[in-house]
Design a protein around this motif. Sequence first.
Motif, mmCIF file in Angstrom:
data_model
loop_
_atom_site.group_PDB
_atom_site.id
_atom_site.type_symbol
_atom_site.label_atom_id
_atom_site.label_comp_id
_atom_site.label_asym_id
_atom_site.label_seq_id
_atom_site.Cartn_x
_atom_site.Cartn_y
_atom_site.Cartn_z
ATOM 1 N N GLY A 26 -7.010 -12.669 19.685
ATOM 2 C CA GLY A 26 -5.678 -12.281 20.138
ATOM 3 C C GLY A 26 -5.695 -11.765 21.573
ATOM 4 N N ALA A 27 -6.711 -10.967 21.918
ATOM 5 C CA ALA A 27 -6.823 -10.439 23.277
ATOM 6 C C ALA A 27 -7.068 -11.554 24.287
ATOM 7 C CB ALA A 27 -7.954 -9.413 23.349
ATOM 8 N N ALA A 28 -7.650 -12.660 23.825
ATOM 9 C CA ALA A 28 -7.923 -13.797 24.709
ATOM 10 C C ALA A 28 -6.738 -14.740 24.827
ATOM 11 C CB ALA A 28 -9.146 -14.561 24.207
ATOM 12 N N GLY A 29 -5.645 -14.458 24.114
ATOM 13 C CA GLY A 29 -4.446 -15.262 24.261
ATOM 14 C C GLY A 29 -4.127 -16.205 23.112
ATOM 15 N N TYR A 30 -4.904 -16.133 22.033
ATOM 16 C CA TYR A 30 -4.645 -17.004 20.894
ATOM 17 C C TYR A 30 -3.560 -16.410 19.995
ATOM 18 C CZ TYR A 30 -8.987 -19.589 21.844
ATOM 19 O OH TYR A 30 -9.970 -20.357 22.414
ATOM 20 N N ALA A 31 -2.788 -17.284 19.368
ATOM 21 C CA ALA A 31 -1.898 -16.886 18.277
ATOM 22 C C ALA A 31 -2.725 -16.986 17.000
ATOM 23 C CB ALA A 31 -0.687 -17.809 18.210
ATOM 24 N N VAL A 32 -3.051 -15.858 16.388
ATOM 25 C CA VAL A 32 -4.071 -15.819 15.339
ATOM 26 C C VAL A 32 -3.457 -15.699 13.948
ATOM 27 C CG1 VAL A 32 -6.159 -14.655 14.529
ATOM 28 C CG2 VAL A 32 -5.625 -14.685 16.972
ATOM 29 N N GLU A 33 -4.025 -16.483 13.015
ATOM 30 C CA GLU A 33 -3.739 -16.323 11.600
ATOM 31 C C GLU A 33 -5.072 -16.110 10.894
ATOM 32 O OE1 GLU A 33 -1.180 -19.177 9.686
ATOM 33 O OE2 GLU A 33 -0.259 -19.719 11.600
ATOM 34 N N THR A 34 -5.091 -15.219 9.904
ATOM 35 C CA THR A 34 -6.335 -14.939 9.182
ATOM 36 C C THR A 34 -6.182 -15.295 7.707
ATOM 37 O OG1 THR A 34 -5.726 -12.634 8.695
ATOM 38 C CG2 THR A 34 -6.918 -13.061 10.765
ATOM 39 N N PHE A 35 -7.325 -15.649 7.095
ATOM 40 C CA PHE A 35 -7.343 -16.080 5.697
ATOM 41 C C PHE A 35 -8.569 -15.473 5.015
ATOM 42 C CE2 PHE A 35 -5.303 -19.176 8.355
ATOM 43 C CZ PHE A 35 -4.125 -19.473 7.676
ATOM 44 N N ALA A 36 -8.366 -14.977 3.799
ATOM 45 C CA ALA A 36 -9.427 -14.270 3.084
ATOM 46 C C ALA A 36 -10.411 -15.196 2.392
ATOM 47 C CB ALA A 36 -8.813 -13.316 2.060
ATOM 48 N N GLY A 37 -10.211 -16.494 2.485
ATOM 49 C CA GLY A 37 -11.140 -17.424 1.851
ATOM 50 C C GLY A 37 -10.729 -18.868 2.094
ATOM 51 N N GLY A 38 -11.593 -19.787 1.662
ATOM 52 C CA GLY A 38 -11.344 -21.200 1.872
ATOM 53 C C GLY A 38 -10.097 -21.699 1.163
ATOM 54 N N GLU A 39 -9.867 -21.207 -0.070
ATOM 55 C CA GLU A 39 -8.696 -21.655 -0.819
ATOM 56 C C GLU A 39 -7.408 -21.243 -0.116
ATOM 57 O OE1 GLU A 39 -9.287 -20.009 -4.676
ATOM 58 O OE2 GLU A 39 -10.527 -21.686 -5.367
ATOM 59 N N ASP A 40 -7.377 -20.000 0.401
ATOM 60 C CA ASP A 40 -6.181 -19.532 1.111
ATOM 61 C C ASP A 40 -5.892 -20.420 2.316
ATOM 62 O OD1 ASP A 40 -5.918 -17.470 -0.653
ATOM 63 O OD2 ASP A 40 -6.791 -15.943 0.654
ATOM 64 N N PHE A 41 -6.945 -20.751 3.064
ATOM 65 C CA PHE A 41 -6.737 -21.572 4.259
ATOM 66 C C PHE A 41 -6.285 -22.980 3.895
ATOM 67 C CE2 PHE A 41 -8.499 -24.606 7.396
ATOM 68 C CZ PHE A 41 -7.649 -24.283 8.446
ATOM 69 N N LEU A 42 -6.884 -23.574 2.874
ATOM 70 C CA LEU A 42 -6.528 -24.944 2.505
ATOM 71 C C LEU A 42 -5.087 -25.047 2.029
ATOM 72 C CD1 LEU A 42 -9.808 -26.193 0.785
ATOM 73 C CD2 LEU A 42 -8.892 -26.841 3.035
ATOM 74 N N ARG A 43 -4.544 -23.981 1.464
ATOM 75 C CA ARG A 43 -3.127 -23.999 1.103
ATOM 76 C C ARG A 43 -2.253 -24.085 2.351
ATOM 77 N NH1 ARG A 43 -4.709 -20.749 -3.459
ATOM 78 N NH2 ARG A 43 -4.726 -18.834 -2.211
ATOM 79 N N ARG A 44 -2.742 -23.564 3.458
ATOM 80 C CA ARG A 44 -2.008 -23.601 4.722
ATOM 81 C C ARG A 44 -2.289 -24.890 5.494
ATOM 82 N NH1 ARG A 44 0.814 -23.729 8.669
ATOM 83 N NH2 ARG A 44 1.050 -22.152 10.298
ATOM 84 N N ALA A 45 -3.414 -25.526 5.197
ATOM 85 C CA ALA A 45 -3.890 -26.664 5.993
ATOM 86 C C ALA A 45 -3.221 -27.959 5.570
ATOM 87 C CB ALA A 45 -5.406 -26.780 5.891
ATOM 88 N N THR A 46 -1.937 -28.067 5.865
ATOM 89 C CA THR A 46 -1.164 -29.282 5.610
ATOM 90 C C THR A 46 -1.073 -30.074 6.910
ATOM 91 O OG1 THR A 46 0.890 -28.118 6.108
ATOM 92 C CG2 THR A 46 0.160 -28.102 3.816
ATOM 93 N N PRO A 47 -0.579 -31.317 6.862
ATOM 94 C CA PRO A 47 -0.488 -32.110 8.092
ATOM 95 C C PRO A 47 0.325 -31.462 9.210
ATOM 96 C CG PRO A 47 -0.266 -33.536 6.185
ATOM 97 C CD PRO A 47 -0.259 -32.125 5.662
ATOM 98 N N ASP A 48 1.222 -30.515 8.885
ATOM 99 C CA ASP A 48 2.013 -29.881 9.936
ATOM 100 C C ASP A 48 1.370 -28.590 10.457
ATOM 101 O OD1 ASP A 48 2.416 -28.321 7.704
ATOM 102 O OD2 ASP A 48 4.607 -28.262 7.855
ATOM 103 N N LEU A 49 0.105 -28.338 10.100
ATOM 104 C CA LEU A 49 -0.584 -27.155 10.613
ATOM 105 C C LEU A 49 -0.726 -27.271 12.127
ATOM 106 C CD1 LEU A 49 -2.254 -24.548 9.843
ATOM 107 C CD2 LEU A 49 -4.269 -26.024 9.959
#
Length: 226
Positions: A26-49
């Motif tokens: 975030g300090a380097a200028g990124y818009a950051v999202e965090t995920f507590a595990g692989g399953e959480d991220f894969l639910r977000r990882a759709t083609p419109d990510l």
Amino acid sequence: MPPDGAFGYVVDDEAAVRRSLALLLGAAGYAVETFAGGEDFLRRATPDLPFGCVVLDVRMPNTDGIAVLREMSSRGLRHPIVVITAHGDVPLAVRMMKAGACDMLQKPFAGEALLDAAAAALARRDEAEAAQAAQRRLARLSPRETEVLQGMVAGHQNKVIAQRLGISPRTVEIHRANLMTKLEARSLSEAVRMAMTVGGATLHRLGSAPPPPPAGAPIHPIRRPG
């Protein structure tokens, strides 16, 4: 420095690590999202990510880093991935790279090392976005049009493609004209380059089944020309 509006996705099962990396990115200028595990991220990882760099821990319960890499590949997601691990070794690094990772850092690592790795990964942005755009266009093709395109990529003339598919050269010409329109390709070389961008395996998968009909469209039996 990341490009303006770059996204950073932190996937790690340790809350302290997620917070630390989120603050760093975030300090380097990124818009950051965090995920507590692989399953959480894969639910977000759709083609419109939104396109961005994924910072991915290897060893996580349930869905580990390798599983995430493989699933992203199967979904055609080409987001650059920097793997982080407390157990780095050569065999693991090889497995990560083969699965699609751009880089691997061993914990503990300097913050600057992660930022450098993320920036280098994002330098592939144009290449990755071009591949995603190509895949979206290729998905418009019918199975037969995809077969004709595969013949074009192989360097075959219309007559050879017709013989291989059991259709007439004139029908091949019609399919070629249709696929060029759907791909929005201005030349034969552009269409071939688009197919080569996604790779033969992806092109074969796209042509293995007919696309679903538009919502509300009447369903008719599928007849393949020729």
